[in-house]
Every structure is written in structure tokens, then in C-alpha cells.
Design a protein around this motif. Structure first.
Motif, PDB file in Angstrom:
ATOM      1  N   LYS A   1       1.054   4.050  -2.964  1.00  0.00           N
ATOM      2  CA  LYS A   1       0.729   5.438  -2.655  1.00  0.00           C
ATOM      3  C   LYS A   1       1.862   6.376  -3.094  1.00  0.00           C
ATOM      4  CE  LYS A   1      -0.906   8.106   1.320  1.00  0.00           C
ATOM      5  NZ  LYS A   1      -1.175   8.065   2.758  1.00  0.00           N
ATOM      6  N   ILE A   2       3.087   5.979  -2.843  1.00  0.00           N
ATOM      7  CA  ILE A   2       4.245   6.789  -3.223  1.00  0.00           C
ATOM      8  C   ILE A   2       4.358   6.870  -4.747  1.00  0.00           C
ATOM      9  CG2 ILE A   2       6.770   6.894  -3.207  1.00  0.00           C
ATOM     10  CD1 ILE A   2       6.592   5.649  -0.352  1.00  0.00           C
TER      11      ILE A   2
ATOM     12  N   ALA B   1       1.969   6.594  -6.922  1.00  0.00           N
ATOM     13  CA  ALA B   1       0.880   7.455  -7.411  1.00  0.00           C
ATOM     14  C   ALA B   1       1.235   8.929  -7.202  1.00  0.00           C
ATOM     15  CB  ALA B   1      -0.427   7.107  -6.695  1.00  0.00           C
ATOM     16  N   PHE B   2       1.801   9.271  -6.037  1.00  0.00           N
ATOM     17  CA  PHE B   2       2.213  10.649  -5.763  1.00  0.00           C
ATOM     18  C   PHE B   2       3.247  11.111  -6.793  1.00  0.00           C
ATOM     19  CE2 PHE B   2       5.447  13.438  -3.916  1.00  0.00           C
ATOM     20  CZ  PHE B   2       4.677  14.550  -3.606  1.00  0.00           C
TER      21      PHE B   2
ATOM     22  N   GLU C   1       4.284  14.743   5.913  1.00  0.00           N
ATOM     23  CA  GLU C   1       3.667  14.260   4.681  1.00  0.00           C
ATOM     24  C   GLU C   1       2.277  14.855   4.494  1.00  0.00           C
ATOM     25  OE1 GLU C   1       4.914  11.588   6.992  1.00  0.00           O
ATOM     26  OE2 GLU C   1       6.790  12.123   6.021  1.00  0.00           O
TER      27      GLU C   1
ATOM     28  N   GLY D   1       2.768  16.017   1.044  1.00  0.00           N
ATOM     29  CA  GLY D   1       2.682  14.727   0.353  1.00  0.00           C
ATOM     30  C   GLY D   1       3.954  13.909   0.455  1.00  0.00           C
ATOM     31  N   GLY D   2       4.209  13.121  -0.579  1.00  0.00           N
ATOM     32  CA  GLY D   2       5.320  12.171  -0.589  1.00  0.00           C
ATOM     33  C   GLY D   2       6.692  12.772  -0.377  1.00  0.00           C
TER      34      GLY D   2
ATOM     35  N   LYS E   1       0.833  -1.209   0.000  1.00  0.00           N
ATOM     36  CA  LYS E   1       0.000   0.000   0.000  1.00  0.00           C
ATOM     37  C   LYS E   1       0.869   1.262   0.000  1.00  0.00           C
ATOM     38  CE  LYS E   1      -4.020  -1.875   2.392  1.00  0.00           C
ATOM     39  NZ  LYS E   1      -4.794  -1.854   3.644  1.00  0.00           N
ATOM     40  N   LEU E   2       1.888   1.288   0.834  1.00  0.00           N
ATOM     41  CA  LEU E   2       2.764   2.449   0.907  1.00  0.00           C
ATOM     42  C   LEU E   2       3.475   2.677  -0.418  1.00  0.00           C
ATOM     43  CD1 LEU E   2       4.036   4.753   2.526  1.00  0.00           C
ATOM     44  CD2 LEU E   2       5.719   3.118   3.408  1.00  0.00           C
TER      45      LEU E   2
END
Length: 171
Positions: free
Chosen positions: A39-40, A42-43, A100, A104-105, A35-36
Motif C-alpha cells: 500500500k505504501i 503504491a502511494f 493517513e 495518505g501515506g 499488505k502495508l
């Protein structure tokens, strides 16, 4: 590069290898990792993060899982587990030097740097082979440590790097 920077850029002193005991990553940790990482990624795609910064941010899931695994390994001493625990808590905490939640990332850069300095300290008393055993990353873990430490000031600034080091040195 001045003498202090050269000293900090050197790989950590490591203990000789001992017999390895395989550790299986619990499913919940693997799900967190996946998941992490998603998410990264996608960022990075959404914000158009430059390739160099992206390469550092993408280390976050690998470093987090490595530290979590070291905390669970019976071959790791209590002091090293405490250091790993501090770094894991820093990853999870919404309150850090570059939050964050606000940026964000890119806010993972200070987490990555703290994790690497924590690993450098852990490697003083934990066998290098144990750390390598728990590493998921594609690059050599000691090379990652050296590269991040060398570039830390340029990534987040010397002031934040100093604060991160101070956080690890507190007793």
C-alpha cells in the motif's frame, strides 16, 4: 545543531546482549506487513513522493512489525511492552497528529517518529540483540533510530515532535 538536538541524536544506551531465543512472525503479521508495504509503495508511485520522504515512510512496516514482535517476546519487560503497545496502537489508530485518512501515506511520518522514540526508550531496558533479532529492515536499526530522530523536526515540525515525545512520557 544545538546541545539538546545533539543529545537526542545519540544512539540509545543499550543493555549487554544475552542468549537469543528465535521468534517466528505469525502468518497474519506477515500478511499485514506485506499488505502495508504494498500500500505504501503504491502511494509513493501514484503521488510521486520525493525519495527522502519515501525512505522514511517505507520504514513504517518494519517498525510496526518490530514493535509487535517485541510485545510478544517474553524477554521484554512489561514497561517496554506497554511502550511498544502504545506505538502499535498509534499506528493503527485513525486519530493521530497527521492522519493517513486525510493525506495518505505521508501521514505515516508521525507514526514512524513515534515508533523510533518508543524504540529509543525500549532499548534502555531491552538487550540490543533482542531488538536486532526482530528487525526486518535492510538498514541497521540503531542507524535508523538515529537518522529519524535527527531529521524528525524537518519531517513533521518541532511542534508535532514535541507532542509525540509528550505522548510517550505520559504515565
Amino acid at each position: 545543531m544545538n546541545e539538546e538536538e545533539q543529545k537526542n541524536a545519540q544512539p540509545p544506551v543499550v543493555r549487554p546482549a544475552t542468549e537469543l531465543v528465535p521468534i517466528v512472525l505469525p502468518e497474519k503479521h506477515q500478511r499485514f506487513y506485506d499488505k502495508l508495504r504494498a500500500k505504501i509503495e503504491a502511494f509513493i508511485r501514484e503521488k510521486g513522493v520525493n525519495e527522502k520522504a519515501a525512505s522514511y515512510i517505507l520504514l513504517a512496516p518494519d517498525l510496526f512489525v518490530l514493535l509487535a514482535r517485541l510485545m510478544l517476546d517474553k524477554r521484554v519487560g512489561i514497561q517496554s511492552k506497554a511502550i511498544a503497545g502504545l506505538a502499535v496502537a498509534y499506528f493503527i489508530s485513525p486519530i493521530d497528529f497527521i492522519p493517513e485518512a486525510l493525506i495518505g501515506g505521508m501521514g505515516l511520518l508521525d507514526d514512524v517518529i513515534l515508533a523510533v522514540y518508543a524504540l529509543r526508550r525500549i532499548l534502555v531496558e531491552v538487550d540490543e540483540a533482542v531488538v536486532r533479532e526482530h528487525w526486518n529492515g535492510e538498514q541497521d536499526v540503531l542507524g535508523v533510530i538515529t537518522r529519524v530522530i535527527t531529521d524528525a523536526d524537518n519531517l513533521v515540525g518541532q511542534k508535532i515532535v514535541t507532542k509525540l515525545k509528550d505522548l510517550l512520557l505520559r504515565k
